[in-house]
Design a protein around this motif. Structure first.
Motif, short mmCIF file in Angstrom:
data_model
loop_
_atom_site.label_atom_id
_atom_site.label_comp_id
_atom_site.label_asym_id
_atom_site.label_seq_id
_atom_site.Cartn_x
_atom_site.Cartn_y
_atom_site.Cartn_z
N ARG A 366 0.83 -1.22 0.00
CA ARG A 366 0.00 0.00 0.00
C ARG A 366 0.87 1.26 0.00
N ARG A 369 2.11 1.89 -3.47
CA ARG A 369 1.08 2.47 -4.35
C ARG A 369 0.91 3.97 -4.02
N ALA A 370 0.90 4.25 -2.71
CA ALA A 370 0.73 5.66 -2.31
C ALA A 370 1.90 6.50 -2.85
N ASP A 373 1.32 7.12 -6.53
CA ASP A 373 0.28 8.15 -6.72
C ASP A 373 0.81 9.54 -6.37
N ARG A 374 1.57 9.57 -5.27
CA ARG A 374 2.11 10.88 -4.84
C ARG A 374 3.03 11.45 -5.92
#
Lengths: 750, 172
Positions: A366, A369-370, A373-374
């Protein structure tokens, strides 16, 4: 009317000229002057002059060709930008009809302009109450002398077709046969401070407030975003200051020393109220303080920001950083963001995931993924605007050099220190080593033909057993680790060693690529000579910035590919654990959704993951009644080549690509640019003269046509394709008459 | 509005897919163009010499055949006797004399067959007269030959250089 054309109208003329002749901006100024407001003097070069220029230079034909080459609705913003640049170059390159230039020269002599001239756009309808589109068109200032003013006029005329205007073409009703542009010519007023003011709060529409912003110098600095302004919110009725803050400026004025006195603020407030009362619309004005008095530079109705959050156009319009902002961005991107991103990639690559218990591995998935995205947000907020350094340079280069090809500057952008170039050099070095050892090349080739070699471990063992294999393997592993631990279409390329080996072997068969060093050096010298001693330093700085901008645009994509690779690595590790426990069934194919399900299952032992089989695309029906024979796109890199086509849809296709084929893809991504030197030509669905495929193709001298909308649907693997990079045409098949002479129908291959 | 995000970024977390472009209705476009244009340029060949002549034409609804008529004393008739392989060019340039990008054109290749007195000739003569009433007398003259072109394929050109080939279904 209906007699001699009116090319030039003084703003002080009575009655004020019609907006359809002089445009909204000039008409408003003339009416303000007539109503007693203190406005800058000047005159207007009317739409009739524009018509004459366009007609004589035959630019109307060029406009039709450019704007109908492809449906404008189907054009990406980058293609609109390219179109606008081509139009701009054509306008700037056309000579002025002598009668028009003499008219301008005569008029310039009527006013003293010690600080030069301001050449501003004034399009009919542009500043009307119904449709105000501030900033779509260009203003050029200050310019000195007739030649520079004429240049400015051409530039402003061309901006009727700017990328921003083309984005709003429907609202503006842009039509090559109908649209016109007038030009406002005014002596530059060297007032200070200067600023903007709104008769309401333009962000909220609150009509009880007035917003004033001021900068120490010219208003253009504020509009460009080059200088942070002082800001006031006033009560419209009483004039009371509701809020105020001083701009963050390092050089001029001490922090906290506001640029406007209460009396000056009140004068601005009064002017806004008077304009509103007299003309019936809430004004948005540009002003300056000149000879102890408020002087209005322009006034138009306030426009509210678009309310549709799905409308991306304001974002595209914002992609025009001023030179000062670009420099700040360059510092932030190079000194802070790219090192941070690279460090994050390295840190994640060094993490040993095997040691993590399931819950921690789920957390790692997770977190990765963050992180992706960031960084994609950063990409949008900082990297993409910084990429516009290239565009800014392109315009500067074209204005200075006036090349026949408005994209000739592209060749100057390349450099040695790109991550992609480093990867390519390493790959080429290995290819050369293989080429020198024929026996090793044959053995590797044989190994690739054997489907048993796909597994990473057996692949390694088998290379290790070849003569010269261990040394090759060391170099190969380093290449994979250093340069191919990146994700391409959801697959980690380092996990597909056979695809990398395939490319090495194809490269080993190729002659050495041509070197552009001399051509680049010559063009760079020509560019700097054109700048002359006075502007040489400025030209050099812009070129350096453009090169940096282009390099980072390439590098950031690769680094984000590396980050994604680490995300996929964690998901694959989790999936493998679940599979061993028989809690994951089906064939793993990475997706963001699957990544989340794997993380959930790692945390919750009651969950299992079943991956449904992927749906195969419908089979090619073979014979088709309708087939494309010629597809039209953008001529992105000159040259002519014909060969069999190979589409790259996913990482499996990377393995299929053979030297000498035409590379057909949605877009050449930085994670696959190592294939480009193998290609005879490139065809891309995605259009743009400054996208990766186009620039690399130019560097390598490979013809490229992009912006071919249905390339991936209409070209099939093996089709014989002729790519005309001069004209932007892709021809499928040969010019045969098989059907006519009764020969059996054949596929469009060679 | 189709202006997607600027550069393509590897893995797409939104898993959106580029919509596949719709197959152009090329046959529909060809039919529309033929319907809008009464005349075409017939291209013939013989003795190593190509030749072009404007003809009034008619066509069937399936676009598998077209027809025209010509006096037998003409050069094109002589050439048709020499070689039955022809092309017919139909275009809309008269509608857009100042805008090449809007001009559409079709080149149809085919085999020209002279129809002698028969049901087929009557049927095609009727089609020609429906489109070109002034040719009624002309078609009845013994010195007029009526030719049917059985179309091999159509090349449809739009936007100056976009070319699509369409092969009509074989009739019979």
């Amino acid at each position: 009317m209906g007699t001699a054309p009116e090319w030039l109208i003084d703003l002080s003329v009575t009655p004020p000229p019609a907006a359809r002749l002089v445009g909204g901006k000039a008409a408003n100024l003339s009416r303000l002057g007539r109503a007693g407001f203190n406005v800058a003097p000047g005159f207007c070069f009317t739409v009739e002059a524009y018509e004459r220029f366009v007609r004589e230079a035959k630019l109307d034909e060029l406009l039709r060709m450019e704007l109908q080459r492809k449906p404008l609705e189907a054009m990406r913003w980058e293609e609109l930008w390219d179109t606008a640049l081509r139009i701009r170059s054509a306008f700037v390159g056309c000579s002025f009809p002598i009668t028009l230039s003499e008219t301008v020269e005569h008029a310039l002599n009527r006013y003293a302009a010690p600080a030069g001239w301001a050449v501003r756009s004034s399009a009919p309808g542009e500043d009307s109450h119904a449709a105000s589109f501030a900033g779509l068109h260009e203003s050029v200032l200050p310019v000195h002398g007739t030649a520079a003013v004429l240049n400015g006029i051409r530039t402003v005329w061309a901006s009727l077709w700017s990328d921003a205007a083309l984005l709003y073409r429907r609202e503006l009703g842009l039509d090559p046969g109908e649209s016109r542009m007038a030009v406002l010519l005014q002596p530059v007023i060297d007032g200070r401070p200067s600023g903007v003011a709104f008769g309401c709060d333009p962000r909220t529409g609150d009509a009880g407030r007035i917003i004033v912003e001021a900068v120490p110098g010219r208003c253009a600095d504020l509009v460009d975003g080059a200088v942070d302004p002082d800001h006031w919110t006033l009560d419209k009725r009483t004039g009371a200051t509701l809020s105020q803050r001083s701009g963050n400026r390092n050089s001029e004025g001490a922090a906290g020393a506001l640029l406007l006195s209460p009396a000056q603020l009140d004068a601005i407030r009064s002017a806004l109220s008077e304009v509103e009362a007299r003309f019936g619309w809430i004004p948005d004005v540009e002003w300056t303080w000149h000879q102890d008095a408020l002087l209005l530079l322009q006034a138009r109705p306030v426009t509210m920001p678009p309310s549709d959050p799905a409308d991306q156009r304001p974002w595209y319009r914002s992609l025009k950083p001023s030179p000062a902002r670009l420099k700040r961005l360059a510092r932030r991107v190079t000194e802070q963001l790219i090192p941070e991103l690279a460090a994050e990639c390295d840190r994640l690559a060094a993490e040993s995931l095997d040691r993590y218990p399931n819950t921690e591995l789920a957390h790692a998935i997770r977190a990765r993924r963050a992180a992706v995205d960031r960084w994609k947000d950063v990409y949008r907020q900082d990297f993409i605007p910084f990429a516009h350094g290239v565009r800014q340079f392109g315009v500067y280069y074209n204005d200075l050099v006036r090349p026949d090809d408005p994209f000739a500057f592209v060749i100057l952008l390349g450099g040695e220190n790109f991550l992609a170039r480093q990867r390519d050099d390493a790959l080429c070095g290995l290819a050369r080593r293989v080429a020198e050892r024929g026996a090793l090349a044959d053995a590797l080739d044989q190994l690739l033909r054997d489907p048993g070699s796909i597994d990473r471990e057996s692949f390694t063992q088998r290379i290790g057993r070849l003569p010269g294999g261990p040394a090759f393997l060391d170099a190969f592993d380093e290449l994979c680790r250093e340069h191919f631990d990146i994700a391409h279409e959801g697959v980690r390329l380092a996990e597909r060693p056979e695809a990398i080996l395939h490319t090495i072997l194809e490269r080993a068969r190729m002659p050495r690529a041509r070197s552009l060093a001399t051509e680049v050096a010559d063009r760079e010298r020509y560019f700097l000579d054109a700048a002359g001693p006075a502007r040489r330093e400025e030209a050099r700085a812009l070129l350096d910035l453009a090169r940096l901008s282009w390099r980072l645009r390439d590098d950031d994509n690769i680094l984000i590919g590396r980050l994604e690779s680490q995300w996929i690595r964690a998901v694959e590790a989790g999936a493998e654990r679940l599979r061993r426990k028989e809690r994951l069934t089906g064939t793993f194919a990475f997706s963001a959704e699957l990544a989340d399900r794997v993380a959930d299952a790692l945390q919750d032992p009651s969950l299992a993951v079943n991956v449904p089989p992927t749906v195969a695309p419908p089979a090619d029906p073979g014979h088709r009644a309708t087939t494309a024979r010629q597809l039209v796109g953008q001529p992105a890199a000159p040259g002519l080549a014909a060969a069999a086509a190979r589409r790259i849809r996913d990482s499996a296709d990377l393995l299929q690509f053979q030297a000498g084929e035409v590379l057909v893809c949605d877009a050449v991504q930085p994670t696959m640019t190592h294939l480009v030197p193998l290609a005879a030509a490139i065809v891309e669905r995605r259009g743009g003269m400054l996208i990766h495929g186009a620039i690399i193709a130019r560097e390598l001298g490979i013809p490229c046509v992009n912006g071919v909308d249905r390339a991936m649907q209409q070209i099939r693997d093996g089709d014989w394709v002729t790519v005309d990079g001069y004209l932007g045409i892709v021809t499928l098949g040969h010019a045969e008459f098989d059907l006519e002479v009764g020969r059996p129908a054949r596929r469009q291959d060679g | 509005m189709n202006v997607p995000d600027e550069p393509v970024l590897g893995t797409d977390t939104s898993s959106s897919q580029e919509p596949i472009g719709e197959e152009q209705d090329v046959a529909g476009n060809i039919s529309r163009l033929l319907g809008s244009q009464p005349f075409g340029v017939l291209c013939t060949q013989g003795w190593g010499q190509p030749y072009g002549a404007v003809v009034a034409f008619a066509y069937d609804s399936g676009l598998s055949a077209l027809a025209f008529c010509t006096p037998t004393a003409t050069r094109k008739f002589r050439l048709l006797e020499e070689s039955s392989r022809v092309a017919l060019v139909i275009d809309s340039r008269s509608l857009h004399p100042d805008d090449m990008m809007k001009v559409e054109a079709v080149t149809v290749t085919g085999n020209a067959l002279r129809l002698a007195e028969s049901e087929a000739r009557r049927e095609w003569a009727q089609r020609i007269v429906q489109r070109h009433g002034y040719l009624r007398q002309f078609l009845q003259a013994p010195s007029t030959a009526l030719f049917r072109i059985d179309a091999f394929r159509y090349f449809y050109v739009s936007r100056f250089q976009e070319v699509t080939q369409w092969v009509p279904p074989r009739s019979g």
